[in-house]
Scaffold this motif. Structure first.
Motif, PDB file in Angstrom:
ATOM      1  N   CYS A  97       0.848  -1.192   0.000  1.00  0.00           N
ATOM      2  CA  CYS A  97       0.000   0.000   0.000  1.00  0.00           C
ATOM      3  C   CYS A  97       0.882   1.241   0.000  1.00  0.00           C
ATOM      4  O   CYS A  97       1.639   1.475   0.948  1.00  0.00           O
ATOM      5  N   PHE A  98       0.774   2.038  -1.071  1.00  0.00           N
ATOM      6  CA  PHE A  98       1.567   3.254  -1.223  1.00  0.00           C
ATOM      7  C   PHE A  98       0.654   4.454  -1.007  1.00  0.00           C
ATOM      8  O   PHE A  98      -0.204   4.752  -1.845  1.00  0.00           O
ATOM      9  N   TRP A  99       0.836   5.138   0.125  1.00  0.00           N
ATOM     10  CA  TRP A  99       0.050   6.319   0.446  1.00  0.00           C
ATOM     11  C   TRP A  99       0.718   7.553  -0.162  1.00  0.00           C
ATOM     12  O   TRP A  99       1.933   7.724  -0.094  1.00  0.00           O
ATOM     13  N   GLY A 100      -0.106   8.436  -0.757  1.00  0.00           N
ATOM     14  CA  GLY A 100       0.414   9.656  -1.347  1.00  0.00           C
ATOM     15  C   GLY A 100       1.337   9.387  -2.515  1.00  0.00           C
ATOM     16  O   GLY A 100       2.376  10.033  -2.661  1.00  0.00           O
ATOM     17  N   CYS A 101       0.939   8.463  -3.375  1.00  0.00           N
ATOM     18  CA  CYS A 101       1.776   8.090  -4.527  1.00  0.00           C
ATOM     19  C   CYS A 101       1.645   9.144  -5.630  1.00  0.00           C
ATOM     20  O   CYS A 101       0.538   9.547  -5.997  1.00  0.00           O
ATOM     21  N   GLY A 102       2.784   9.604  -6.151  1.00  0.00           N
ATOM     22  CA  GLY A 102       2.773  10.608  -7.201  1.00  0.00           C
ATOM     23  C   GLY A 102       2.108  10.093  -8.474  1.00  0.00           C
ATOM     24  O   GLY A 102       2.340   8.960  -8.902  1.00  0.00           O
ATOM     25  N   VAL A 103       1.263  10.934  -9.081  1.00  0.00           N
ATOM     26  CA  VAL A 103       0.558  10.549 -10.301  1.00  0.00           C
ATOM     27  C   VAL A 103       1.552  10.258 -11.425  1.00  0.00           C
ATOM     28  O   VAL A 103       1.472   9.232 -12.104  1.00  0.00           O
ATOM     29  N   HIS A 104       2.491  11.139 -11.634  1.00  0.00           N
ATOM     30  CA  HIS A 104       3.474  10.950 -12.703  1.00  0.00           C
ATOM     31  C   HIS A 104       4.403   9.770 -12.387  1.00  0.00           C
ATOM     32  O   HIS A 104       4.853   9.073 -13.298  1.00  0.00           O
ATOM     33  N   ALA A 105       4.669   9.554 -11.113  1.00  0.00           N
ATOM     34  CA  ALA A 105       5.515   8.419 -10.734  1.00  0.00           C
ATOM     35  C   ALA A 105       4.835   7.098 -11.064  1.00  0.00           C
ATOM     36  O   ALA A 105       5.468   6.156 -11.560  1.00  0.00           O
ATOM     37  N   LEU A 106       3.529   7.023 -10.821  1.00  0.00           N
ATOM     38  CA  LEU A 106       2.795   5.796 -11.145  1.00  0.00           C
ATOM     39  C   LEU A 106       2.741   5.590 -12.655  1.00  0.00           C
ATOM     40  O   LEU A 106       2.929   4.464 -13.138  1.00  0.00           O
TER      41      LEU A 106
END
Length: 227
Positions: A97-106
């Motif tokens: 579970c990745f909280w606060g995951c960057g949109v561009h990073a994903l």
């Protein structure tokens, strides 16, 4: 010549003239019906009709088994209190579970999966995100395990919201990967990526799944759930 012959024939005998004309009509009709064969010749058919007659090419269906399933669990959900997730896997898995995951990073991680090493382990997915997230939490899920898992943001982060729309971070990205190496070779689908909206003070929309991505050995399949 034919016109003169018919006029002369009519003047000679109107009854015979009618008989000759009727006979010619019958012969002509018989020739036309024989040529058409009670159907429209192919050369006179429209291109659309000709294409519709051609048999459609057969496309072979390939069945692919998806070893992953993830749903939202019971109870309330928020960025400060966390959220319950209910995994259901055919094989032992790891829920990351990745909280606060960057949109561009994903987006970059998903593209890296298509063009680089397959993101079939939590470590590889973590590396592909380049640490562009606020907090990570992992759970080991058995093949018969149906229990809900509660994941929450680390309290020391002090994060209560992810800002106003549009945002540059997803509240929660849940990744399911196969735990055993031999299972990764047995399934064409190697990972499941689920983007979850979790309500906070700035955006109180109820918790729901926004996007789900299935990462395979060859291509990425996706399904979207609109807000």
């Amino acid at each position: 010549m034919a016109a003169v012959f018919l006029v002369t024939l009519y003047e000679y005998s109107p009854l015979f003239y009618i008989s000759v004309v009727s006979l010619c009509f019958v012969i002509t009709a018989a020739m036309v019906l024989g040529w058409f064969g009670f159907d429209v010749p192919v050369i006179l058919r429209s291109s659309d009709e000709a294409e519709s007659v051609l048999p459609a090419p057969e496309k072979r269906m390939v069945q692919v088994t998806n070893p992953f399933a993830l749903e939202l669990g019971s109870g309330t959900a928020s960025v400060t209190d966390g959220v319950f997730l209910r995994p259901c896997c055919l094989e032992p898995c790891v829920l990351s579970c990745f909280w606060g995951c960057g949109v561009h990073a994903l987006q970059g991680a998903l593209q890296a999966h298509q063009h680089g090493p397959r993101l079939n382990t939590p470590q590889r997915f973590q590396e592909a995100l380049h640490l562009q997230y606020n907090h990570c939490q992992s759970f080991h899920i058995g093949s018969e395990d149906r229990e809900e898992r509660h994941t929450e943001m680390a309290a020391e982060q002090g994060i209560t919201d992810f800002g106003l729309l549009p945002r540059d971070r997803y509240p929660l990205v849940a990744v399911l990967t196969l735990a055993e190496p031999e299972a990764r070779e047995a399934y064409n689908i190697v990972a499941s990526v689920t983007v979850v909206h979790v309500p906070d003070d700035k955006y109180s929309l109820s918790a729901r799944i926004l996007f789900q991505h299935l990462l395979t050995h060859h291509v990425r399949q996706s399904s979207n759930n609109s807000l």
